[in-house]
Design a protein around this motif. Sequence first.
Motif, PDB file in Angstrom:
ATOM      1  N   ALA A   1       9.776  -1.854   7.849  1.00  0.00           N
ATOM      2  CA  ALA A   1      10.362  -2.653   8.928  1.00  0.00           C
ATOM      3  C   ALA A   1      11.247  -3.729   8.307  1.00  0.00           C
ATOM      4  N   ILE A   2      12.436  -3.910   8.836  1.00  0.00           N
ATOM      5  CA  ILE A   2      13.367  -4.861   8.223  1.00  0.00           C
ATOM      6  C   ILE A   2      12.891  -6.308   8.372  1.00  0.00           C
ATOM      7  N   THR A   3      12.023  -6.543   9.336  1.00  0.00           N
ATOM      8  CA  THR A   3      11.499  -7.907   9.517  1.00  0.00           C
ATOM      9  C   THR A   3      10.532  -8.301   8.399  1.00  0.00           C
ATOM     10  N   GLU A   4      10.033  -7.296   7.653  1.00  0.00           N
ATOM     11  CA  GLU A   4       9.037  -7.566   6.610  1.00  0.00           C
ATOM     12  C   GLU A   4       9.630  -7.549   5.202  1.00  0.00           C
ATOM     13  N   LEU A   5      10.922  -7.324   5.070  1.00  0.00           N
ATOM     14  CA  LEU A   5      11.530  -7.255   3.735  1.00  0.00           C
ATOM     15  C   LEU A   5      11.651  -8.651   3.117  1.00  0.00           C
ATOM     16  N   PRO A   6      11.527  -8.756   1.797  1.00  0.00           N
ATOM     17  CA  PRO A   6      11.744 -10.049   1.122  1.00  0.00           C
ATOM     18  C   PRO A   6      13.178 -10.524   1.339  1.00  0.00           C
ATOM     19  N   LYS A   7      13.340 -11.797   1.668  1.00  0.00           N
ATOM     20  CA  LYS A   7      14.663 -12.333   1.982  1.00  0.00           C
ATOM     21  C   LYS A   7      14.869 -13.672   1.286  1.00  0.00           C
ATOM     22  N   ASN A   8      16.133 -14.008   1.058  1.00  0.00           N
ATOM     23  CA  ASN A   8      16.457 -15.290   0.447  1.00  0.00           C
ATOM     24  C   ASN A   8      17.908 -15.619   0.746  1.00  0.00           C
ATOM     25  N   SER A   9      18.254 -16.904   0.625  1.00  0.00           N
ATOM     26  CA  SER A   9      19.624 -17.360   0.859  1.00  0.00           C
ATOM     27  C   SER A   9      20.173 -18.019  -0.397  1.00  0.00           C
ATOM     28  N   PHE A  10      21.474 -17.856  -0.606  1.00  0.00           N
ATOM     29  CA  PHE A  10      22.120 -18.407  -1.790  1.00  0.00           C
ATOM     30  C   PHE A  10      23.470 -19.010  -1.419  1.00  0.00           C
ATOM     31  N   GLU A  11      23.879 -19.995  -2.193  1.00  0.00           N
ATOM     32  CA  GLU A  11      25.207 -20.572  -2.019  1.00  0.00           C
ATOM     33  C   GLU A  11      26.236 -19.553  -2.509  1.00  0.00           C
ATOM     34  N   ARG A  12      27.327 -19.416  -1.774  1.00  0.00           N
ATOM     35  CA  ARG A  12      28.325 -18.399  -2.155  1.00  0.00           C
ATOM     36  C   ARG A  12      29.255 -18.946  -3.238  1.00  0.00           C
ATOM     37  N   THR A  13      28.754 -18.929  -4.455  1.00  0.00           N
ATOM     38  CA  THR A  13      29.517 -19.358  -5.619  1.00  0.00           C
ATOM     39  C   THR A  13      29.255 -18.375  -6.757  1.00  0.00           C
ATOM     40  N   ALA A  14      30.130 -18.377  -7.747  1.00  0.00           N
ATOM     41  CA  ALA A  14      29.949 -17.493  -8.903  1.00  0.00           C
ATOM     42  C   ALA A  14      28.681 -17.857  -9.675  1.00  0.00           C
ATOM     43  N   LYS A  15      28.352 -19.152  -9.697  1.00  0.00           N
ATOM     44  CA  LYS A  15      27.169 -19.603 -10.431  1.00  0.00           C
ATOM     45  C   LYS A  15      25.861 -19.117  -9.801  1.00  0.00           C
ATOM     46  N   SER A  16      25.895 -18.792  -8.508  1.00  0.00           N
ATOM     47  CA  SER A  16      24.663 -18.386  -7.819  1.00  0.00           C
ATOM     48  C   SER A  16      24.188 -17.001  -8.243  1.00  0.00           C
ATOM     49  N   ILE A  17      25.058 -16.224  -8.892  1.00  0.00           N
ATOM     50  CA  ILE A  17      24.691 -14.848  -9.244  1.00  0.00           C
ATOM     51  C   ILE A  17      23.497 -14.817 -10.190  1.00  0.00           C
ATOM     52  N   ASP A  18      23.384 -15.793 -11.085  1.00  0.00           N
ATOM     53  CA  ASP A  18      22.238 -15.841 -12.001  1.00  0.00           C
ATOM     54  C   ASP A  18      20.934 -16.003 -11.232  1.00  0.00           C
ATOM     55  N   ALA A  19      20.930 -16.927 -10.263  1.00  0.00           N
ATOM     56  CA  ALA A  19      19.723 -17.142  -9.455  1.00  0.00           C
ATOM     57  C   ALA A  19      19.419 -15.919  -8.598  1.00  0.00           C
ATOM     58  N   PHE A  20      20.456 -15.298  -8.081  1.00  0.00           N
ATOM     59  CA  PHE A  20      20.299 -14.091  -7.270  1.00  0.00           C
ATOM     60  C   PHE A  20      19.691 -12.963  -8.106  1.00  0.00           C
ATOM     61  N   ARG A  21      20.189 -12.782  -9.317  1.00  0.00           N
ATOM     62  CA  ARG A  21      19.693 -11.721 -10.195  1.00  0.00           C
ATOM     63  C   ARG A  21      18.227 -11.971 -10.561  1.00  0.00           C
ATOM     64  N   TYR A  22      17.900 -13.212 -10.905  1.00  0.00           N
ATOM     65  CA  TYR A  22      16.518 -13.548 -11.256  1.00  0.00           C
ATOM     66  C   TYR A  22      15.589 -13.258 -10.090  1.00  0.00           C
ATOM     67  N   TRP A  23      16.005 -13.609  -8.876  1.00  0.00           N
ATOM     68  CA  TRP A  23      15.175 -13.379  -7.689  1.00  0.00           C
ATOM     69  C   TRP A  23      14.933 -11.893  -7.454  1.00  0.00           C
ATOM     70  N   THR A  24      15.968 -11.077  -7.608  1.00  0.00           N
ATOM     71  CA  THR A  24      15.804  -9.635  -7.380  1.00  0.00           C
ATOM     72  C   THR A  24      14.838  -9.022  -8.391  1.00  0.00           C
ATOM     73  N   TYR A  25      14.951  -9.417  -9.665  1.00  0.00           N
ATOM     74  CA  TYR A  25      14.042  -8.894 -10.680  1.00  0.00           C
ATOM     75  C   TYR A  25      12.610  -9.351 -10.407  1.00  0.00           C
ATOM     76  N   GLN A  26      12.472 -10.605  -9.988  1.00  0.00           N
ATOM     77  CA  GLN A  26      11.154 -11.175  -9.711  1.00  0.00           C
ATOM     78  C   GLN A  26      10.455 -10.410  -8.588  1.00  0.00           C
ATOM     79  N   ILE A  27      11.184 -10.120  -7.519  1.00  0.00           N
ATOM     80  CA  ILE A  27      10.612  -9.392  -6.384  1.00  0.00           C
ATOM     81  C   ILE A  27      10.217  -7.982  -6.811  1.00  0.00           C
ATOM     82  N   ARG A  28      11.083  -7.334  -7.563  1.00  0.00           N
ATOM     83  CA  ARG A  28      10.810  -5.962  -7.977  1.00  0.00           C
ATOM     84  C   ARG A  28       9.609  -5.895  -8.929  1.00  0.00           C
ATOM     85  N   ASP A  29       9.542  -6.839  -9.872  1.00  0.00           N
ATOM     86  CA  ASP A  29       8.428  -6.843 -10.838  1.00  0.00           C
ATOM     87  C   ASP A  29       7.105  -7.180 -10.154  1.00  0.00           C
TER      88      ASP A  29
END
Length: 282
Positions: A40-68
């Motif tokens: 169900a899409i209501t149960e998926l892990p979600k997060n918000s990020f500032e739309r900047t080039a620098k945010s990609i590092d935080a975005f990448r870390y979050w995706t790996y963290q959720i998957r691990d």
Amino acid sequence: MKSIKNQETQQTTWIGIDVAKKSYDAAIYLPLEADGKPRAITELPKNSFERTAKSIDAFRYWTYQIRDKAGAPGGQMRIVMEATGRYSQELADWLRKEMPFTKPVIMNPKIVSDYRKSLYTGNDTDAIAAAALARFGAERQPEETLKNPPEYQHLRELTRQRLKMVEQRVAACLRLEEIKDIKVIAKIQQALINILNKSIEKLDLEIRKCVEISDELRENVAYATSIKGIGLITAASIFAECGRLSNYGSRQLGAYSGLAPFNHRSGTRINYTHISRNGPKQ
């Protein structure tokens, strides 16, 4: 080979991104177990990020963290987002640079919107939109959106600006017709129309210049304008929106451009046929 490809597809983690001007919402759809039910899409892990080039590092870390944390297999990681003009293009460029393995997909908003409605979520927030995109990616496995050369991107900005100014001129002309008896206001309105006319003429020159300095665009536009009824601006607008036509098959191009026939059938009866409206909004 086919079984290996299917196995890779099943192990792919899909991330949906809903892009806004200053921020973007992301949701993760982890690989399903064998014969697992859709999440169900209501149960998926979600997060918000500032739309900047620098945010990609935080975005990448979050995706790996959720998957691990979920103990999901490594596999592939893909990203899908909805087309929002420059905002989605810019974010996709950052992701291609910092996370090239994600092979970002930029989807037609109409297709994504219809899919989201089919899920009957009730709520329609940015986070839910991102989650719907993630599930869309997992179910449909869309192909990577290839980046267009800079000259195509510049041409798109020019043709879209021209379209907006033409729409403004139409509205201004209609307004002038309404108030033509009020001379003071009519004079001001006519001055506005004159400014729009000159601006559109300047854009026409810039569009022509953009086409002429690119060997590829010049050749493609020349072929297109050899067809009766197609002029420079129409041809330039087609290539600006679709990019390199070599990226498409004939059926793909017809669907993307909104020129594919759409049939309404009921039993053995064909009600009517019309041209689809699923092409780019512009």
